[in-house]
Design an enzyme around this catalytic site. Structure first.
Site, short mmCIF file in Angstrom:
data_model
loop_
_atom_site.label_atom_id
_atom_site.label_comp_id
_atom_site.label_asym_id
_atom_site.label_seq_id
_atom_site.Cartn_x
_atom_site.Cartn_y
_atom_site.Cartn_z
N GLY A 8 0.71 -1.00 0.00
CA GLY A 8 -0.07 0.04 -0.02
C GLY A 8 0.79 1.22 0.06
N GLY A 11 -0.36 4.82 -1.02
CA GLY A 11 -1.61 5.61 -0.02
C GLY A 11 -0.91 6.77 0.63
CD GLN A 12 -3.52 10.61 4.94
OE1 GLN A 12 -3.99 9.66 5.42
NE2 GLN A 12 -3.49 11.71 5.35
CG LEU A 13 1.35 5.50 6.98
CD1 LEU A 13 2.01 6.73 7.51
CD2 LEU A 13 0.64 4.65 8.12
CG ASP A 34 -0.36 0.76 -4.11
OD1 ASP A 34 -0.48 1.67 -3.10
OD2 ASP A 34 -1.42 0.42 -4.56
CB ILE A 35 -3.42 -2.86 -6.07
CG1 ILE A 35 -3.92 -3.86 -6.88
CG2 ILE A 35 -4.29 -1.70 -5.92
CD1 ILE A 35 -5.22 -4.55 -6.30
CE1 TYR A 142 -9.72 1.40 8.51
CE2 TYR A 142 -10.35 2.45 10.65
CZ TYR A 142 -9.36 2.24 9.71
OH TYR A 142 -8.08 2.66 9.63
CE LYS A 146 -6.92 -0.60 10.16
NZ LYS A 146 -5.71 -1.01 9.52
N1 SER Z 1 -8.32 8.00 9.66
C1 SER Z 1 -8.90 6.74 9.46
C2 SER Z 1 -10.26 6.88 9.02
O1 SER Z 1 -10.91 7.57 9.23
C3 SER Z 1 -9.10 6.21 10.88
O2 SER Z 1 -8.22 5.10 11.31
O3 SER Z 1 -10.73 5.72 8.53
#
Ligand code: SER
Length: 316
Positions: A8, A11-13, A34-35, A142, A146
């Site tokens: 990934g 992505g943002q991170l 990444d994909i 989500y 997690k």
């Molecule tokens: N920033 C993330 C989200 O809003 C939280 O882990 O999904």
């Protein structure tokens, strides 16, 4: 960490972590995956890059063997709002990718990092000074992925001695790459719109507090945790981390210090609002500070100043 594979990575991170890791550990020692493969991203053009769909364990294994990887940083996942819209895809991608990455860590004795989130908490969790160890009964898909990820991290550590490590990230604010479909994304959008239109209609309501952190602190936290001595780490999966507890009107105040005409309005999205309300207001990060020295540098004011400078430089 000598040969690091990141999933990934676009992505943002991932896009900022990849650049930071290449700088610290050497361009030839970081394999970004990444994909998709856009032509214009420095993640693709300025170092090693491979296409990887994390649900494909055969391909993952091939890359780990080919590059003699010793660390996997597994970031590929759907964020909260998208996961609520596509719960089965979220389960399949978030859990399927994670179990593949953990299996690779077990088989090849890799160091392992994956982020958890404030989304791992739920409506029954204490909202303020949320402890490191507390009730975790999230009400989103989500969050379910997690919490499951945290449990799997502990399981692989206890059962197979895999060196698993994780943090519960809050909303991450950055100027480089936009987040994709999170509940905390308003805190990024607000800066873009402050510069473009001197105004923003927030999809999160007034008075809704959530934890946030500036990207440089998030990148530093990952590196610091991964460099920490294994013996120091008691609460491996996953540490509470945050730099500020903020509501939309706090951003308004901080932005107005630089753009006095900035005007905040509200256009609340009921789905993301209810996700936000199920999360804590402010989590307690003292365990991360004690066990591996977590200490963020940016508060709301410092972050706002830097965000506006960096976005202007980008031509926003
Ligand atoms: N920033 C993330 C989200 O809003 C939280 O882990 O999904």
């Amino acid at each position: 960490m000598k040969k690091i594979l990141i999933t990934g990575a676009l992505g943002q991170l991932g896009s900022e972590l990849t650049v930071a890791l290449r700088k610290k550990y050497g361009v030839d020692n970081v394999i970004a995956t990444d994909i998709q493969q856009p032509e214009d991203s420095p993640v693709v053009t300025d170092g090693l890059f491979e296409i990887l769909d994390v649900t494909n364990i055969v391909r993952m294994k091939e890359l780990i063997e080919h590059y003699s990887v010793d660390t996997i940083i597994h970031l590929a996942a759907l964020l909260s709002a998208v996961a609520e819209a596509k719960p089965i895809l979220a389960w399949n991608l978030n859990m399927g990718g994670l179990i593949n990455a953990l299996e690779m860590a077990r088989e090849y004795d890799l160091s392992f990092f994956t982020p958890s989130s404030i989304g791992a908490f739920g409506p029954n969790t204490p909202k303020d000074q949320t402890p490191q160890v507390t009730i975790q009964r999230p009400s989103t898909m989500y969050g379910v992925t997690k919490v499951s990820g945290e449990l799997l991290g502990d399981y692989y550590h206890q059962k197979f001695e895999v060196d698993t490590r994780s943090v519960r990230f809050p909303g991450l604010i950055s100027y480089d790459t936009l987040p994709g479909g999170g509940t905390t994304d308003y805190a990024v959008d607000i800066y873009y719109e402050a510069l473009r239109k001197q105004g923003y209609a927030s999809f999160i309501d007034k008075g809704t507090y959530m934890d946030m952190m500036y990207m440089p602190d998030a990148v530093d936290a990952i590196i610091q945790l991964m460099e920490a001595n294994s013996e120091q780490l008691v609460h491996r999966n996953a540490y509470n981390v945050s730099a500020m507890s903020v509501a939309p009107e706090d951003f308004e105040r901080a932005i107005k210090a630089h753009i006095p005409e900035f005007n905040l309005t509200f256009d609340v999205d009921p789905i993301r609002q209810s996700i936000a309300e199920s999360w804590p207001n402010a989590i307690d990060t003292t365990v991360a500070s004690k066990e591996w020295g977590f200490s963020p540098r940016f508060n709301l004011e410092k972050m706002t100043e830097d965000m506006l400078i960096q976005l202007k430089k980008k031509g926003i």
